[in-house]
Design an enzyme around this catalytic site. Structure first.
Site, PDB file in Angstrom:
ATOM      1  N   LYS A   1      38.776  12.058  38.229  1.00  0.00           N
ATOM      2  CA  LYS A   1      38.080  13.331  38.488  1.00  0.00           C
ATOM      3  C   LYS A   1      36.658  13.029  38.935  1.00  0.00           C
ATOM      4  CE  LYS A   1      35.113  13.358  34.762  1.00  0.00           C
ATOM      5  NZ  LYS A   1      33.861  12.677  35.027  1.00  0.00           N
TER       6      LYS A   1
ATOM      7  N   ASP B   1      36.945  14.555  27.683  1.00  0.00           N
ATOM      8  CA  ASP B   1      37.410  14.742  29.061  1.00  0.00           C
ATOM      9  C   ASP B   1      38.921  14.920  29.166  1.00  0.00           C
ATOM     10  OD1 ASP B   1      34.933  14.651  30.228  1.00  0.00           O
ATOM     11  OD2 ASP B   1      35.071  12.564  30.894  1.00  0.00           O
TER      12      ASP B   1
HETATM   13  P1  ATP Z   1      33.647   9.492  31.704  1.00  0.00           P
HETATM   14  O1  ATP Z   1      33.624   9.953  33.110  1.00  0.00           O
HETATM   15  O2  ATP Z   1      34.525  10.330  30.818  1.00  0.00           O
HETATM   16  O3  ATP Z   1      32.318   9.195  31.123  1.00  0.00           O
HETATM   17  P2  ATP Z   1      34.226   6.869  32.543  1.00  0.00           P
HETATM   18  O4  ATP Z   1      34.978   7.078  33.821  1.00  0.00           O
HETATM   19  O5  ATP Z   1      32.790   6.575  32.671  1.00  0.00           O
HETATM   20  O6  ATP Z   1      34.449   8.132  31.645  1.00  0.00           O
HETATM   21  P3  ATP Z   1      36.389   5.258  31.592  1.00  0.00           P
HETATM   22  O7  ATP Z   1      36.889   4.567  32.826  1.00  0.00           O
HETATM   23  O8  ATP Z   1      37.191   6.384  31.102  1.00  0.00           O
HETATM   24  O9  ATP Z   1      34.868   5.705  31.771  1.00  0.00           O
HETATM   25  O10 ATP Z   1      36.215   4.108  30.469  1.00  0.00           O
HETATM   26  C1  ATP Z   1      35.185   4.096  29.566  1.00  0.00           C
HETATM   27  C2  ATP Z   1      35.459   3.032  28.511  1.00  0.00           C
HETATM   28  O11 ATP Z   1      36.733   3.211  27.943  1.00  0.00           O
HETATM   29  C3  ATP Z   1      35.424   1.615  29.035  1.00  0.00           C
HETATM   30  O12 ATP Z   1      34.539   0.892  28.216  1.00  0.00           O
HETATM   31  C4  ATP Z   1      36.822   1.071  28.867  1.00  0.00           C
HETATM   32  O13 ATP Z   1      36.848  -0.263  28.435  1.00  0.00           O
HETATM   33  C5  ATP Z   1      37.427   1.978  27.810  1.00  0.00           C
HETATM   34  N1  ATP Z   1      38.854   2.267  28.046  1.00  0.00           N
HETATM   35  C6  ATP Z   1      39.753   2.456  27.089  1.00  0.00           C
HETATM   36  N2  ATP Z   1      40.948   2.721  27.606  1.00  0.00           N
HETATM   37  C7  ATP Z   1      40.841   2.698  28.930  1.00  0.00           C
HETATM   38  C8  ATP Z   1      41.749   2.897  29.996  1.00  0.00           C
HETATM   39  N3  ATP Z   1      43.041   3.153  29.796  1.00  0.00           N
HETATM   40  N4  ATP Z   1      41.270   2.817  31.249  1.00  0.00           N
HETATM   41  C9  ATP Z   1      39.952   2.582  31.461  1.00  0.00           C
HETATM   42  N5  ATP Z   1      39.053   2.368  30.487  1.00  0.00           N
HETATM   43  C10 ATP Z   1      39.479   2.427  29.217  1.00  0.00           C
END
Ligand code: ATP
Length: 298
Positions: A18, A146
């Site tokens: 997203k 989220d």
């Molecule tokens: P947001 O936009 O909600 O802040 P984000 O996109 O910044 O999220 P994510 O990619 O969801 O971040 O990952 C954040 C953290 O979650 C990372 O430190 C990662 O190691 C951990 N994590 C746990 N499970 C997963 C997964 N299935 N895929 C990606 N990251 C994961």
């Protein structure tokens, strides 16, 4: 999410990234979370996950089918979502997961949440739990703010800490260039850095009368991303990426989530190849489109 049953015990789910077309952080709540006001849009970048119910043992295993730096133990949101459902519904069987991780990690694109939501959907289907989508969203909220969004058709105003969801019908006839620089920005630190800013007044804006893309973009221009101001100060490279996206014709350039992904919004196919754009500093670059998703059980 796109879901397909491939056998009695297996489903494949495509779960999208997203972007936050705008994001306001409204304040800190008594429970420690922050209230937000944001327009979420699912985009055409998917993790592809195969879930197989295992009828011996109650363990979960995750196999990464491509090269991604993501933990496959109890830190993974897939594992956390499965454990929650095992506890809540007394599930005794296990789960085998093959994860094709395409969404950049910790990038502001909610890839981890997307995978956690996919797990809830898969388990509901494979165990025939009879939950509706609002119940799945409630479970998701226990894992992360989220997650509930991923049980919508892919476009929604999101409020509260993520639980107040109003599906919307704004234009989707545009392209986005996502640029994810190799910067490590933690969501928790981003919120901490914001604290001083929380008393600011809000810009009033209304999306109600948005008809075509032009009007939609005009309205978005009155909005922003509250994290962006914080990060632009600390990471000057982000400002240079924004300038480059504007140079190739982006109508709006903005950070998604708590970053570091920056997106440019274009009303025609973006020309990403010919420019000096997208050097080392820009990181991973992808052209995507908004997507409208089916909401159904596999
Ligand atoms: P947001 O936009 O909600 O802040 P984000 O996109 O910044 O999220 P994510 O990619 O969801 O971040 O990952 C954040 C953290 O979650 C990372 O430190 C990662 O190691 C951990 N994590 C746990 N499970 C997963 C997964 N299935 N895929 C990606 N990251 C994961």
């Amino acid at each position: 999410m796109f879901a397909k049953r491939i056998s009695q015990d297996s489903v494949i789910i495509g779960t999208p990234a997203k972007v936050n077309l705008f994001l306001e952080v409204l304040g800190k709540r008594d429970d420690g979370y922050h209230d937000i006001n944001s327009l979420f849009q699912a985009v055409s970048l998917f993790d592809r996950i195969t879930f197989t119910r295992i009828r011996y043992g109650s363990d979960i295993s995750i196999e990464l089918t491509n090269d991604a730096d993501v933990p496959v133990d109890g830190r993974n949101l897939i594992v956390r979502a499965f454990r929650l459902m095992q506890d809540r519904f007394g599930l005794t069987d296990g789960l085998q997961v093959q994860l094709e991780k395409n969404i950049p990690i910790a990038a502001g694109l909610a890839g981890g949440s997307a995978d956690g939501a996919a797990t809830i959907l898969a388990v509901c289907g494979l165990w025939d739990l009879g939950l509706d989508f609002s119940q799945m969203a409630e479970l998701g909220l226990e894992i992360g703010s989220d997650l509930p969004f991923f049980f919508t058709h892919g476009q929604a105003m999101v409020g509260g800490r993520g639980e107040k969801i109003t599906e919307t019908d704004f234009p989707t006839d545009y392209w986005l260039v996502l640029a994810t620089p190799d910067l490590h920005i933690s969501t928790a630190e981003s919120y901490a850095a914001l604290r001083i800013d929380l008393t600011k007044s809000k810009i009033p804006f209304s999306f109600r009368r948005c008809k075509g893309l032009r009007q939609f973009v005009d309205t978005l221009e009155h909005t922003g991303n509250d994290f962006e101001k914080v990060h632009l100060g600390s990471f000057p490279g982000l400002g240079r990426i924004k300038d480059e996206l504007l140079d190739i014709g982006a109508l709006i350039v903005r950070m998604s989530g708590s970053g570091p992904t920056v997106f440019g919004l274009f009303d025609s196919v973006p020309e990403t190849k010919s420019k000096r754009l997208f050097g080392k500093e820009t990181g991973r670059v992808m052209v995507v489109r908004p997507v409208t998703l089916p909401v159904r059980l596999p």
